[in-house]
Design a protein around this motif. Structure first.
Motif, PDB file in Angstrom:
ATOM      1  N   LYS A 186     -52.729  47.879  20.804  1.00  0.00           N
ATOM      2  CA  LYS A 186     -53.508  46.813  20.174  1.00  0.00           C
ATOM      3  C   LYS A 186     -53.526  46.965  18.662  1.00  0.00           C
ATOM      4  O   LYS A 186     -53.803  48.037  18.128  1.00  0.00           O
ATOM      5  CB  LYS A 186     -54.947  46.877  20.697  1.00  0.00           C
ATOM      6  CG  LYS A 186     -55.382  45.535  21.232  1.00  0.00           C
ATOM      7  CD  LYS A 186     -56.713  45.639  21.932  1.00  0.00           C
ATOM      8  CE  LYS A 186     -57.406  44.328  21.875  1.00  0.00           C
ATOM      9  NZ  LYS A 186     -58.379  43.917  21.074  1.00  0.00           N
ATOM     10  N   ALA A 187     -53.221  45.887  18.003  1.00  0.00           N
ATOM     11  CA  ALA A 187     -53.231  45.917  16.547  1.00  0.00           C
ATOM     12  C   ALA A 187     -54.658  46.059  16.040  1.00  0.00           C
ATOM     13  O   ALA A 187     -55.588  45.558  16.656  1.00  0.00           O
ATOM     14  CB  ALA A 187     -52.617  44.632  16.002  1.00  0.00           C
TER      15      ALA A 187
ATOM     16  N   VAL B  93     -55.499  45.974   4.183  1.00  0.00           N
ATOM     17  CA  VAL B  93     -54.863  46.117   5.492  1.00  0.00           C
ATOM     18  C   VAL B  93     -53.754  47.158   5.579  1.00  0.00           C
ATOM     19  O   VAL B  93     -53.426  47.634   6.656  1.00  0.00           O
ATOM     20  CB  VAL B  93     -54.280  44.767   5.965  1.00  0.00           C
ATOM     21  CG1 VAL B  93     -55.386  43.783   6.227  1.00  0.00           C
ATOM     22  CG2 VAL B  93     -53.298  44.217   4.959  1.00  0.00           C
ATOM     23  N   GLU B  94     -53.178  47.512   4.435  1.00  0.00           N
ATOM     24  CA  GLU B  94     -51.994  48.352   4.495  1.00  0.00           C
ATOM     25  C   GLU B  94     -52.208  49.666   5.237  1.00  0.00           C
ATOM     26  O   GLU B  94     -51.404  50.066   6.072  1.00  0.00           O
ATOM     27  CB  GLU B  94     -51.468  48.634   3.085  1.00  0.00           C
ATOM     28  CG  GLU B  94     -50.687  47.468   2.526  1.00  0.00           C
ATOM     29  CD  GLU B  94     -50.112  47.745   1.149  1.00  0.00           C
ATOM     30  OE1 GLU B  94     -50.354  48.835   0.601  1.00  0.00           O
ATOM     31  OE2 GLU B  94     -49.432  46.858   0.626  1.00  0.00           O
TER      32      GLU B  94
ATOM     33  N   TRP C 157     -51.382  52.442  12.295  1.00  0.00           N
ATOM     34  CA  TRP C 157     -51.164  51.880  13.633  1.00  0.00           C
ATOM     35  C   TRP C 157     -49.683  51.923  14.014  1.00  0.00           C
ATOM     36  O   TRP C 157     -49.334  52.302  15.128  1.00  0.00           O
ATOM     37  CB  TRP C 157     -51.701  50.443  13.667  1.00  0.00           C
ATOM     38  CG  TRP C 157     -51.387  49.697  14.925  1.00  0.00           C
ATOM     39  CD1 TRP C 157     -51.865  49.969  16.182  1.00  0.00           C
ATOM     40  CD2 TRP C 157     -50.519  48.567  15.055  1.00  0.00           C
ATOM     41  NE1 TRP C 157     -51.348  49.080  17.083  1.00  0.00           N
ATOM     42  CE2 TRP C 157     -50.523  48.205  16.432  1.00  0.00           C
ATOM     43  CE3 TRP C 157     -49.755  47.820  14.166  1.00  0.00           C
ATOM     44  CZ2 TRP C 157     -49.780  47.121  16.907  1.00  0.00           C
ATOM     45  CZ3 TRP C 157     -49.031  46.745  14.653  1.00  0.00           C
ATOM     46  CH2 TRP C 157     -49.037  46.410  16.011  1.00  0.00           C
ATOM     47  N   TRP C 158     -48.828  51.564  13.066  1.00  0.00           N
ATOM     48  CA  TRP C 158     -47.383  51.642  13.323  1.00  0.00           C
ATOM     49  C   TRP C 158     -47.002  53.047  13.752  1.00  0.00           C
ATOM     50  O   TRP C 158     -46.288  53.262  14.723  1.00  0.00           O
ATOM     51  CB  TRP C 158     -46.591  51.326  12.052  1.00  0.00           C
ATOM     52  CG  TRP C 158     -46.570  49.886  11.615  1.00  0.00           C
ATOM     53  CD1 TRP C 158     -46.749  48.788  12.405  1.00  0.00           C
ATOM     54  CD2 TRP C 158     -46.335  49.393  10.277  1.00  0.00           C
ATOM     55  NE1 TRP C 158     -46.635  47.646  11.640  1.00  0.00           N
ATOM     56  CE2 TRP C 158     -46.378  47.993  10.335  1.00  0.00           C
ATOM     57  CE3 TRP C 158     -46.088  50.000   9.058  1.00  0.00           C
ATOM     58  CZ2 TRP C 158     -46.194  47.185   9.222  1.00  0.00           C
ATOM     59  CZ3 TRP C 158     -45.894  49.208   7.943  1.00  0.00           C
ATOM     60  CH2 TRP C 158     -45.952  47.806   8.020  1.00  0.00           C
ATOM     61  N   GLU C 159     -47.498  53.995  12.947  1.00  0.00           N
ATOM     62  CA  GLU C 159     -47.121  55.384  13.191  1.00  0.00           C
ATOM     63  C   GLU C 159     -47.671  55.865  14.533  1.00  0.00           C
ATOM     64  O   GLU C 159     -46.946  56.457  15.345  1.00  0.00           O
ATOM     65  CB  GLU C 159     -47.642  56.272  12.057  1.00  0.00           C
ATOM     66  CG  GLU C 159     -47.144  57.694  12.135  1.00  0.00           C
ATOM     67  CD  GLU C 159     -47.750  58.595  11.047  1.00  0.00           C
ATOM     68  OE1 GLU C 159     -48.190  58.082  10.002  1.00  0.00           O
ATOM     69  OE2 GLU C 159     -47.779  59.817  11.272  1.00  0.00           O
ATOM     70  N   ALA C 160     -48.958  55.587  14.769  1.00  0.00           N
ATOM     71  CA  ALA C 160     -49.601  56.046  15.995  1.00  0.00           C
ATOM     72  C   ALA C 160     -48.968  55.398  17.226  1.00  0.00           C
ATOM     73  O   ALA C 160     -48.968  55.965  18.317  1.00  0.00           O
ATOM     74  CB  ALA C 160     -51.092  55.742  15.939  1.00  0.00           C
ATOM     75  N   SER C 161     -48.435  54.204  17.044  1.00  0.00           N
ATOM     76  CA  SER C 161     -47.828  53.511  18.185  1.00  0.00           C
ATOM     77  C   SER C 161     -46.423  54.027  18.487  1.00  0.00           C
ATOM     78  O   SER C 161     -45.805  53.596  19.461  1.00  0.00           O
ATOM     79  CB  SER C 161     -47.738  52.004  17.890  1.00  0.00           C
ATOM     80  OG  SER C 161     -49.005  51.484  17.603  1.00  0.00           O
TER      81      SER C 161
ATOM     82  N   LEU D  52     -43.750  43.433  14.251  1.00  0.00           N
ATOM     83  CA  LEU D  52     -42.457  43.118  13.646  1.00  0.00           C
ATOM     84  C   LEU D  52     -41.575  44.345  13.536  1.00  0.00           C
ATOM     85  O   LEU D  52     -40.354  44.239  13.530  1.00  0.00           O
ATOM     86  CB  LEU D  52     -42.662  42.530  12.245  1.00  0.00           C
ATOM     87  CG  LEU D  52     -42.863  41.035  12.111  1.00  0.00           C
ATOM     88  CD1 LEU D  52     -43.017  40.669  10.643  1.00  0.00           C
ATOM     89  CD2 LEU D  52     -41.679  40.270  12.707  1.00  0.00           C
ATOM     90  N   VAL D  53     -42.210  45.508  13.424  1.00  0.00           N
ATOM     91  CA  VAL D  53     -41.430  46.738  13.262  1.00  0.00           C
ATOM     92  C   VAL D  53     -40.394  46.880  14.372  1.00  0.00           C
ATOM     93  O   VAL D  53     -39.279  47.314  14.122  1.00  0.00           O
ATOM     94  CB  VAL D  53     -42.363  47.967  13.249  1.00  0.00           C
ATOM     95  CG1 VAL D  53     -41.548  49.255  13.137  1.00  0.00           C
ATOM     96  CG2 VAL D  53     -43.359  47.872  12.105  1.00  0.00           C
ATOM     97  N   VAL D  54     -40.804  46.482  15.577  1.00  0.00           N
ATOM     98  CA  VAL D  54     -39.890  46.626  16.709  1.00  0.00           C
ATOM     99  C   VAL D  54     -39.481  45.273  17.282  1.00  0.00           C
ATOM    100  O   VAL D  54     -39.042  45.171  18.422  1.00  0.00           O
ATOM    101  CB  VAL D  54     -40.522  47.506  17.815  1.00  0.00           C
ATOM    102  CG1 VAL D  54     -40.543  48.953  17.361  1.00  0.00           C
ATOM    103  CG2 VAL D  54     -41.916  47.022  18.164  1.00  0.00           C
ATOM    104  N   ALA D  55     -39.635  44.219  16.471  1.00  0.00           N
ATOM    105  CA  ALA D  55     -39.239  42.887  16.929  1.00  0.00           C
ATOM    106  C   ALA D  55     -37.764  42.666  16.640  1.00  0.00           C
ATOM    107  O   ALA D  55     -37.237  43.209  15.681  1.00  0.00           O
ATOM    108  CB  ALA D  55     -40.078  41.826  16.208  1.00  0.00           C
TER     109      ALA D  55
END
Length: 903
Positions: A9-10, A27-28, A34-38, A745-748
């Motif tokens: 979840k974002a 937000v950064e 979140w990106w990293e933890a995901s 988007l990182v993995v889109a």
RNA sequence: GGGCUGUUAGCUCAGCCGGUUAGAGCACUGCGUUCACAUCGCAGGGGUCGCUGGUUCGAAUCCAGCACAGCCCACCA
């Protein structure tokens, strides 16, 4: 990447952020964490047939904060590539780390210590008043302070690094790998220990390598000294006069050299002269290295204190005398000069020469002197026992690898530099007399002088294998920093163990770095990678230029280093990244002007507001988004021409931007992105998506089109503008599903271009030109934009019949077709007439101006087509020119008729 | 000494294989606050593409020479 990615979840801060202005700081941090933890930055498990994208971070030195060059490299090109390849579905590993930076770090910490405790003395056993252990503890304290700071700064820039694989060159496992590497090289005969001339730094108290030696211009006294003949010579024999800037080294001379072809000296080769003051007989020898044009053509040869002379000495078997020690004092071997400091010795020597009548003259000359690149101290060439790596055998395969294309250097111009350097490479002095660095795994027997090197993975030796003595001395030196960083591409993956990572991720795909470390690092990685792994470390070397502030190169010593941290805080990482990359061509140096940074910030903000507008339109039309929003809505019959146009333009952008990134044209990618997003999407389409400018009943179509186009644009922009794009994408996808179901988007997936409607794009191009012409006429006539005009379109206006609403909406005008009273403006063959009260004089003036231009253009076409052009140019080019001629003829005819009417 | 790169608008720079009227951002001028954005919109002004030759139907683009500027390498005492 259609397989299920567990969708974490974002963070709410991201989903709910909606300010008018994009505030990165809001937000950064959440987003990155979140990106990293995901786990987005960690390559997914191995799959058969995959082609991973692998890149190593050019490990920053732990000597302080990052600077703008790092920001360009890491946050610009590298993250752009990493994100793009990840979106292309390639398992992507971008491996982070940092470098202990040997001498540079030691200098920094020593300065810090001096600041804190005052300058302390240094000798064999203490450095700045500290013992070796105490000093190293200080080094580690510094490392533990700055390493996390640097890593935090990399995160601030948005770098999508795999933090589960972070490495530091002095980590225990890395130390072990460096040790094994050294031992293998030694046992393979690549390393040797020898007395040879080295660059010695009196300040840093260490040797340094050839590439760390730089040259600066300096004015010095040049002394001309006569060396008397040792034996009686026939009358008319010329005097031997040599010129030197270092008279104090005369006492170490072991020959005088002349050029073999020099007629003046030819007959005297082999005769002997007396070295002044030392009164030693030395021979006249012949060597090619002597420049016969300099002075009298005779060179004093001092193998102990000059690199060239050392080589001459080697060629002629001359003795090496050392008269200066590592502190810059004259040794007992210097005879009468013994004990003096170098400068005092020079003065004393000149006096003695003068007294002896041997000083012929003195003059000032400007010449290049070698200095230590790290501290600026003038080189003191000394002959010392050091460890050397034989380079030629390692260089050959590295040259071959680039020649036959196993590794490609982009841009190509740097290949020449690479070859030139490797082809003339000299052996590398790898030992350093500092404390901070990788210890040399060598012991020396105090009893029999045996060199004792442990087994590859064995313990430190305690006994001499030859004489069984237990009195072993560990080599106190450490290895050149670059000795360990040369291993980076394979040592970080687990080498020498055959790990899964090593098998999967070696060789890497791209090595991106500045051209200034092509020799220091890139070439050495090539050599060591090929040597240890049997294959090149990377397929492509992408070299970028330097970031300058003003016209100067950024450097610590000049104090003009700019930290990206303040810029990120002020403008945001997205803006900084965009500003650094856009409009810079490959390998060219660049300047980060304030204006560019502002443009970056404005563009990011523009993107943000296009997003806000889109989200608002979607929210205003509940249920508009039927089906996946990342699928082109072209089958919707409610789509207007404008909708179809922007969709078609978006597909064109997908193709073009993909091509640019594939071709490593990152600067053009950024510029083209801005042109499309701002110049087409924002300036035209967004205006036409507003309810007031749309035909009734087409609001849903607008919302769907906006959603689709925004989705594409966010993906296209994400590699360079990661934060704002993902913030928007998450909000967009909350409102409508995507077909790929990507959680971020990182993995889109990167977009695939859909079908274009080129006829429509062409027609729309005319629309835009017509609209601009109407606006221009309106401006000339000083008519307020809010006043609705009536405009008649004539000439070749037929293709525009379906576009009247469109033109009307953009130009705030009612469009009619057919002729009209007013004089026309002609664009692309379309005659545009504004229905406004006639001002005969003004109109006449304008017509005359337009006619003048039209006639000039017509003349140009006529001349061209009347020349051999028609016969020789390719048919399509000629055809195009014919069409242009026809159009221009019509324009001139129309304008002439109009002018006659006003007459 | 050898090698490489640059010279395009007031500034910072794009312009890949030669083909409309040479582009962008910033700066500048005029107009404009109706709800995506004043970190905004619209319209404009501004360049004989360092110089001289050559190749070509056609050169900012290719070639040669020159002039400036800069970088890298090199043993100039």
């Amino acid at each position: 990447m259609t397989e299920t990615i567990s969708a974490p979840k974002a963070p709410h801060a991201v989903l709910r952020y909606s300010g008018k202005t994009f505030q990165p700081s809001a937000v950064e941090t959440f987003l990155y964490d979140w990106w990293e933890a995901s786990g987005f930055f960690t390559p997914p498990p191995d799959r058969a047939g995959e082609k991973p994208f692998v890149m190593m971070l050019p490990l920053p030195n732990v000597t302080g904060d990052l600077h703008l060059g790092h920001a360009l490299s890491f946050g610009g090109y590298e993250d752009l590539m990493a994100r793009w390849h990840r979106m292309r579905g390639e398992p992507t590993l971008w491996l982070p780390g940092s470098d202990h930076a040997g001498i540079i770090a030691q200098i920094v910490v020593e300065q810090e210590l001096a600041k804190e405790y005052g300058r302390k003395t240094s000798d064999e056993d203490t450095r700045d008043g500290l013992t070796r252990d105490q000093f190293l503890a200080e080094m580690w304290r510094w490392m533990e302070h700055y390493k996390p700071r640097i890593y935090r700064q990399l995160r601030m820039l948005g770098c999508s690094l795999d933090w589960t694989r972070v490495h530091f060159t002095m980590d225990p496992d890395m130390q072990r790998r460096v040790r094994i590497h050294f031992i293998r090289l030694y046992k393979g005969g690549h390393l040797y220990r020898a007395d040879r001339i080295v660059h010695w730094c009196l300040t840093c108290q260490t040797t340094y390598s050839d590439i760390e030696s730089k040259h600066v211009e300096r004015v010095d006294a040049l002394s001309y000294v006569r060396y008397p003949w040792a034996d009686p010579m026939p009358p008319g024999t010329p005097d031997v006069i040599v010129a030197t800037t270092r008279p104090e080294t005369i006492v170490a001379d072991t020959a005088v050299a002349v050029h073999p072809a020099d007629q003046r000296w030819r007959a005297l080769i082999g005769r002997e002269v007396l070295v002044p003051v030392a009164e030693r007989r030395v021979p006249i020898i012949a060597d090619e290295a002597v420049d016969p044009a300099f002075g009298t053509g005779a060179l004093k040869v001092t193998p102990g204190h000059d690199a060239t002379d050392f080589e001459i000495g080697q060629r002629h078997g001359l003795a090496v005398l050392s008269v200066i020690d590592t502190r810059g004092r004259m040794t007992p071997a210097a005879g009468v000069l013994a004990g003096l400091d170098r400068d005092a010795a020079r003065a004393a020597m000149v006096e003695r020469l003068r007294a002896a009548g041997l000083l012929v003259k003195e003059e000032q000359i400007t010449h290049a002197v070698g200095v230590h690149d790290r501290c600026g101290t003038i080189d003191e060439p000394l002959v010392l026992k050091q460890w050397w790596l034989r380079m030629a055998p390692l260089a050959a395969p590295a040259i071959a690898a680039v020649r036959d294309g196993r590794t490609r250097i982009v841009p190509r111009k740097f290949e020449k530099m690479y070859f030139q350097w490797l082809e003339s490479i000299r052996d590398w002095n790898v030992s350093r007399q500092i404390w901070w660095g990788h210890s040399i795994p060598v012991w020396y027997c105090r009893d029999c002088d045996e060199i004792v090197v442990p087994d590859e993975d064995g313990p430190d030796p305690t006994e001499c294998p030859r004489c069984r003595s237990h009195d072993l001395r560990h080599d106190p030196d450490v290895l050149d920093t670059w000795f360990s960083s040369a291993l980076w591409p394979h040592s970080t993956l687990g080498w020498p163990e055959r790990t899964a990572d090593l098998a999967r991720f070696y060789p890497g795909s791209v090595l991106e770095t500045g051209y200034d470390i092509l020799f220091f690092w890139v070439a050495r990685m090539m050599m060591m990678g090929i040597h240890n792994m049997g294959d090149v470390p990377f397929r492509v070397v992408y070299l970028h230029g330097l970031v300058r502030t003003g016209t100067e190169k950024m450097s610590k010593s000049k104090g003009n280093v700019v930290s990206p941290v303040g810029i990120v805080e002020e403008h945001g990482a997205d803006a900084l990244r965009f500003a650094l990359v856009s409009g810079v061509s490959a390998g060219a140096d660049s300047q980060l002007a304030e204006g560019k940074l502002e443009n970056g910030r404005h563009f990011v903000n523009k993107l943000w507001n296009i997003g806000r507008f889109t989200l608002a339109r979607i929210d205003a039309r509940p249920g508009a988004l039927r089906g996946a929003i990342d699928r082109s809505p072209t089958d919707d019959p409610a789509l207007t021409d404008a909708d179809r146009w922007i969709i078609s333009r978006t597909e064109a952008a997908v193709t073009e931007l993909t091509r640019l990134i594939e071709s490593y044209l990152f600067g053009e990618y950024a510029t083209a992105l801005q042109q499309f997003v701002w110049g087409e999407l924002a300036d035209f389409y967004v205006e036409l998506a507003k309810p007031a400018r749309r035909p009734a009943g087409s609001e849903d179509a607008a919302a769907r089109t906006l959603a689709y186009v925004l989705d594409r644009v966010l993906r296209l922009a994400h590699p360079i503008i990661p934060f704002v794009t993902d913030t928007l994408a998450l909000q967009l996808w909350e409102r409508g599903a995507t077909a790929d179901g990507a959680p971020s988007l990182v993995v889109a997936p990167w977009p695939q271009a859909g079908a274009r409607d080129e006829a429509l794009e062409d027609r729309f191009g005319t629309v835009i030109d017509v609209v601009r012409a109407i606006r221009s006429r309106r401006q000339e006539a000083a008519i307020q934009p809010s006043i609705r005009l009536t405009v008649a379109l004539g000439g070749d206006a037929d293709p525009l019949r379906s576009c009247e609403a469109l033109i009307g909406a953009l130009a705030n005008a009612d469009i009619r077709f057919g002729g009209g009273e007013a004089a026309p403006t002609i664009v692309r063959g379309v005659e545009i007439r504004l229905a406004i009260p006639r001002d005969a004089a003004a109109e006449r003036g304008r017509l005359e101006r337009d006619l003048g231009e039209a006639r000039a253009l017509l003349e140009r076409s006529r001349t061209l087509l009347g020349s051999t052009f028609a016969a020789k140019a390719p048919a399509p080019v000629v055809e195009k020119e014919r069409e242009r001629l026809t159009e221009r003829e019509a324009a001139v005819a129309t304008l002439e008729a109009e002018l006659a009417k006003t007459g």
